[in-house]
Design a protein around this motif. Structure first.
Motif, PDB file in Angstrom:
ATOM      1  N   VAL A  43       0.846  -1.193   0.000  1.00 46.52           N
ATOM      2  CA  VAL A  43       0.000   0.000   0.000  1.00 46.52           C
ATOM      3  C   VAL A  43       0.878   1.237   0.000  1.00 46.52           C
ATOM      4  O   VAL A  43       1.871   1.292   0.706  1.00 46.52           O
ATOM      5  N   ARG A  44       0.503   2.221  -0.810  1.00 52.79           N
ATOM      6  CA  ARG A  44       1.175   3.528  -0.747  1.00 52.79           C
ATOM      7  C   ARG A  44       0.099   4.565  -0.460  1.00 52.79           C
ATOM      8  O   ARG A  44      -1.020   4.457  -0.961  1.00 52.79           O
ATOM      9  N   TYR A  45       0.469   5.556   0.322  1.00 54.49           N
ATOM     10  CA  TYR A  45      -0.518   6.558   0.734  1.00 54.49           C
ATOM     11  C   TYR A  45      -0.253   7.902   0.086  1.00 54.49           C
ATOM     12  O   TYR A  45       0.871   8.368   0.043  1.00 54.49           O
ATOM     13  N   PHE A  46      -1.325   8.536  -0.402  1.00 55.11           N
ATOM     14  CA  PHE A  46      -1.212   9.931  -0.850  1.00 55.11           C
ATOM     15  C   PHE A  46      -1.987  10.775   0.157  1.00 55.11           C
ATOM     16  O   PHE A  46      -2.842  10.271   0.876  1.00 55.11           O
ATOM     17  N   ASP A  47      -1.683  12.058   0.184  1.00 52.09           N
ATOM     18  CA  ASP A  47      -2.277  12.906   1.218  1.00 52.09           C
ATOM     19  C   ASP A  47      -3.561  13.585   0.785  1.00 52.09           C
ATOM     20  O   ASP A  47      -3.777  13.882  -0.384  1.00 52.09           O
ATOM     21  N   LEU A  48      -4.412  13.798   1.776  1.00 54.35           N
ATOM     22  CA  LEU A  48      -5.554  14.697   1.606  1.00 54.35           C
ATOM     23  C   LEU A  48      -5.187  15.952   2.387  1.00 54.35           C
ATOM     24  O   LEU A  48      -4.599  15.854   3.472  1.00 54.35           O
ATOM     25  N   ILE A  49      -5.480  17.115   1.828  1.00 53.48           N
ATOM     26  CA  ILE A  49      -4.970  18.361   2.421  1.00 53.48           C
ATOM     27  C   ILE A  49      -6.025  19.022   3.300  1.00 53.48           C
ATOM     28  O   ILE A  49      -7.022  19.569   2.782  1.00 53.48           O
ATOM     29  N   PRO A  50      -5.824  18.976   4.631  1.00 54.68           N
ATOM     30  CA  PRO A  50      -6.850  19.546   5.519  1.00 54.68           C
ATOM     31  C   PRO A  50      -7.151  21.008   5.222  1.00 54.68           C
ATOM     32  O   PRO A  50      -8.307  21.416   5.216  1.00 54.68           O
TER      33      PRO A  50
END
Lengths: 419, 418
Positions: B153-160
């Protein structure tokens, strides 16, 4: 990855063979159904699949749909269930099964599943690890093999002995087992053979398994559907000799296979499943798999507690009479023999004597031609692990059974070798 | 113990209970003070409002189930493991209302809830021999299933700061030749409570297209939006990038216990067919359990006949609850809410442990809150973001006020003295 028209081509490609199950009852029946002659106006006689729901004599008890209705309208069962199942339903299963046990099961021994199908899925997946193997009966139920193959668990097969009422060949079990064998599966009452194991034989199986250090998975989806001289004895009775995983469901005894409600029960008074860490593994796995609907679980308590004895006996009587019809008519068809009169479940294994037939090469050929010429569906034995045999369902409306067996007889005469 | 050949199976232990929402909540609930019967527990940890009377499903749905089970027409094994045709057709029609093309029943596969749709999706991915890109924060089932299938699994960010928008650059940075065939977006967002705009979704589609990967759109909260952004299904962009749409009746009809979900190929160019992803799905569905036939039988009635008044009633309650939640959180100094929730049933809020005495992190906060105030909240670490909290607002508004009041009191009690 190639770049085409300024963007990469799709970076994915499916490999369906990785999950292709080799043989399934459903797959074979579909092929047989497709081989029927479209111009044959007669109704198809479905003696291939063990699902009598379409026949009015086999209607489930009103207690069952009422229980689902009550659970649904009660509004208490729309929420997510706990991953092991709601406690009232688990308690109901524990009480239901304990009636036939020498010890009391607790609700914590019970895990609710989406039918016996999901029970098999869970148990085989939890057992799978590199180099392990598991012992299945031959003939058996092909979902076990498909599941093992998918989970990369090695499947080994021990024989059932037709001449001895399809009993387990314990010598072959001992020959197959090694230090990587984790368990053996028995199906009692038997699918596909239609026999019911005696108390004595189950005891011998328990002692053999215990000696080998393996546990027993007892598939009792046809539990209590025993109508011959051998009463149904649950394997859990021997739970102190060997740890037993009992699999079951409401699908067969209540004639509702579409409802998908089953269970896995640890019948293990010595707590070996706990000590060995197996229970923890199973709970972990259950935390991530899906659960049977909460309203179905809510209905289960009522279904198990309030179904009346006369419903059970009515169904058993119909099935017993059907088994009699089957056995009698088979005597009149020279190319078919029934090694052991069916005394349980809904199916029986017949031996096919090809030497008495002209132009039929094997069991698959027999079934395909039978479907085409007579619109009768019977399952070729190779599907369940025994070539040149047939698995035939007798749990259908008696008139349909008579009709079907009559057509099989006509088929035999048409293909009989001329002297 | 040496004599038994079976035992703990290390492989299955890879996904221990700490990685699912239910698992983490179980741990926290064990910390409840059982000797305090005076205050009912306020469950702000999971997305299941069905026990509350104001969130009761429509009687129409209950009637549909009961009619189906009493009809005796649905007791047998289903003719196919992919789902009863009338149910698949009804779902195709239901979803097509919001799409620029029409789905057919062959695009629809029935599953036991969205949970099983996720399981199938991940196992199909294993079949593709690829890895997966997940958002951070993310609903943990994806990670749990990936882990138990030995998938990377690789994670990308969600920008708060930007309404939990997908960080497109972080996706492009993650992708390489071995990249994941799939990226997952959850819209409306769990855990963030965000709803993506048409523009944002289009950008995601174009990025996926550029990288040659398909999009898994988890739309279990479809249509549960109450802010300015309407719900736009990812399938709208199905001709730009193939989309696997996951959904169910669980949230919109408030019946998560009924386990009726779907996996849909929103893919007008038929790419998922050509690349045999569909064959993988079909082969897998033939092996596993499926929803009870009578529940499938009830689907057409439920989808076709439920009136808008039921839907709007639920949206109104959710909107009101979201307001209450946001307003009360603003009053609590150690918690900040970067974005007012506009969809789903949750909001992600940031915890500032430095303003608290003897609370080390989010998990500690949740454990102590359960013990001292009988309020359950999900620690962000379960979703990939330490020192955040996920709060459910889909509860009876009075229970919500009560729960948030107790959280405020808890924070005051633990506030650092200056």
């Amino acid at each position: 990855m190639e770049v085409v028209n300024g963007h990469k081509k799709w970076g994915f490609q499916g490999n369906p063979e990785l999950i292709a199950s080799s043989i399934s009852v459903r797959g074979v029946l579909t092929k047989l159904m497709a081989n029927r002659n479209k111009d044959d106006k007669r109704p198809t006689i479905p003696l291939g699949r063990a699902d009598p729901t379409e026949f009015p004599s086999y209607r489930t008890t009103p207690v069952a749909p009422d229980a689902v209705a009550d659970a649904t309208y009660s509004y208490n069962f729309n929420c997510y269930p706990p991953t092991v199942g709601i406690v009232e339903a688990r308690r109901a299963v524990a009480e239901y099964l304990s009636k036939d046990f020498p010890y009391q099961l607790s609700p914590d021994d019970v895990y609710l599943t989406g039918g016996c199908t999901q029970a098999i899925e869970i148990v085989v997946s939890v057992l799978a690890r590199p180099n392990a193997n598991i012992l299945f009966p031959r003939p058996g139920y092909p979902q076990y093999e498909a599941r093992a193959s998918c989970s990369k668990l090695e499947a080994r097969h021990f024989d059932l002995i037709p001449e001895k009422g399809w009993e387990v060949d314990l010598d072959s079990v001992e020959a197959l087992a090694d230090e990587n064998t984790v368990a053996m599966v028995i199906i009692n009452p038997s699918n596909p053979c239609g026999n019911v194991f005696t108390y004595q034989h189950l005891k011998e199986i328990a002692e053999t398994a215990s000696k080998l250090g393996i546990f027993v998975i007892s598939d009792e989806v046809y539990g209590h559907l025993a109508f011959g001289s051998n009463p149904f004895v649950p394997m859990g009775v021997f739970g102190s000799t060997v740890p037993v995983l009992t699999l079951g469901s409401i699908s067969k005894r209540w004639i509702v296979p579409g409802w998908r409600l089953g269970w896995i029960v640890t019948s293990d008074p010595n707590g070996i499943f706990h000590q060995s860490g197996f229970v923890e593994c199973m709970r972990n796995f259950l935390d991530i798999t899906t659960d049977p609907p909460t309203n179905m679980q809510g209905a289960l308590t009522q279904i198990l507690k309030h179904t009346k004895e006369d419903f059970y006996s009515k169904i058993l009587t119909i099935i017993r009479e059907a088994a009699d019809i089957l056995y009698d008519r088979i005597q009149e068809i020279p190319c078919l023999t029934c090694p052991h009169k069916p005394e349980g479940s809904m199916v029986a294994m017949l031996k096919l004597n090809l030497s008495l037939l002209e132009g039929i090469i094997d069991d698959v050929d027999f079934c395909m031609k039978l479907a085409k010429e007579e619109s009768v569906i019977v399952l070729p034995g190779v599907t369940v692990g025994l070539k040149n045999c047939l698995r035939i369902t007798f749990a259908v409306e008696h008139s349909a059974l008579e009709d079907g067996l009559g057509r099989i007889k006509a088929f035999y005469h048409r293909h009989a070798k001329k002297e | 113990m040496e004599r038994w050949n079976f035992g703990a199976n290390r492989e299955v232990m890879i996904a221990p209970s700490g990685t699912t929402v239910r698992g983490v909540l179980k741990k926290i609930m064990e910390n409840l003070d059982k000797d305090d019967p005076s205050r009912p527990t306020v469950p702000l940890g999971h997305g299941d409002p069905s026990p509350f009377p104001c969130f009761r499903t429509t009687v129409l749905a209950e009637d549909a189930i009961v009619d189906a089970v009493r009809s005796a027409k649905f007791n047998s094994y289903p003719p196919t493991m992919l789902g009863l045709l009338p149910a698949r057709r009804a779902i195709a029609d239901y979803l097509s209302h919001d799409l620029p093309y029409t789905l057919t029943p062959d695009d629809v596969f029935l599953t036991m809830g969205c949970a099983q749709a996720i399981e199938v999706t991940i196992r199909v991915l294993a079949c593709l021999g690829a890895n997966i890109l997940l958002p951070r924060p993310c609903f943990p089932s994806y990670g749990a299933h990936a882990s138990s299938n030995n998938l990377e699994v690789r994670y990308f960010d969600l920008i708060p700061e930007k309404g939990w928008e997908v960080d497109i650059e972080s996706i492009e940075a993650l992708a390489d030749e071995n990249t994941g065939a799939m990226m997952v977006i959850i819209n409306p967002g769990n855990p963030c409570g965000s709803v993506y705009t048409h523009q944002q979704l289009k950008k995601i589609a174009e990025t996926a297209r550029k990288l040659g990967i398909l999009v898994v759109a988890d739309e279990v909260y479809h249509h549960l939006t109450f802010g300015t952004n309407p719900f736009v299904p990812m399938g709208v962009f199905g001709s730009i990038v193939p989309v696997l749409t996951l959904g169910s009746i669980s949230k919109r009809w408030l019946v998560p216990g009924w386990r009726l979900g779907w996996l849909v190929t929103s893919d007008p160019n038929g790419i998922l067919q050509k690349t045999k992803v569909v064959d993988c799905i079909i082969n897998l569905l033939n092996l596993i359990s499926h929803p009870p036939t009578f529940i499938q039988g009830a689907v057409p009635h439920i989808l076709e006949k439920t009136g808008d008044d039921f839907f709007s009633k639920i949206i109104d309650i959710l909107r009101e609850a979201a307001h209450i939640c946001y307003d009360r959180i603003m009053e609590i100094p150690c918690i900040t809410c970067p974005n007012k929730p506009v969809g789903s049933m949750f909001v992600m809020v940031k915890l500032n442990p430095s303003l608290l005495e003897d609370i080390i992190d989010d998990m500690d906060f949740c454990l102590k809150l359960a013990k001292e105030d009988s309020v359950i909240v999900l620690p962000g670490v379960a979703l990939g973001m330490k020192n955040w909290l996920r709060i459910t607002f889909a509860v009876e508004p009075s229970a919500l006020e009560d729960g948030l009041g107790r959280i405020k009191a808890f924070c005051q009690r633990h506030a650092k003295k200056h």
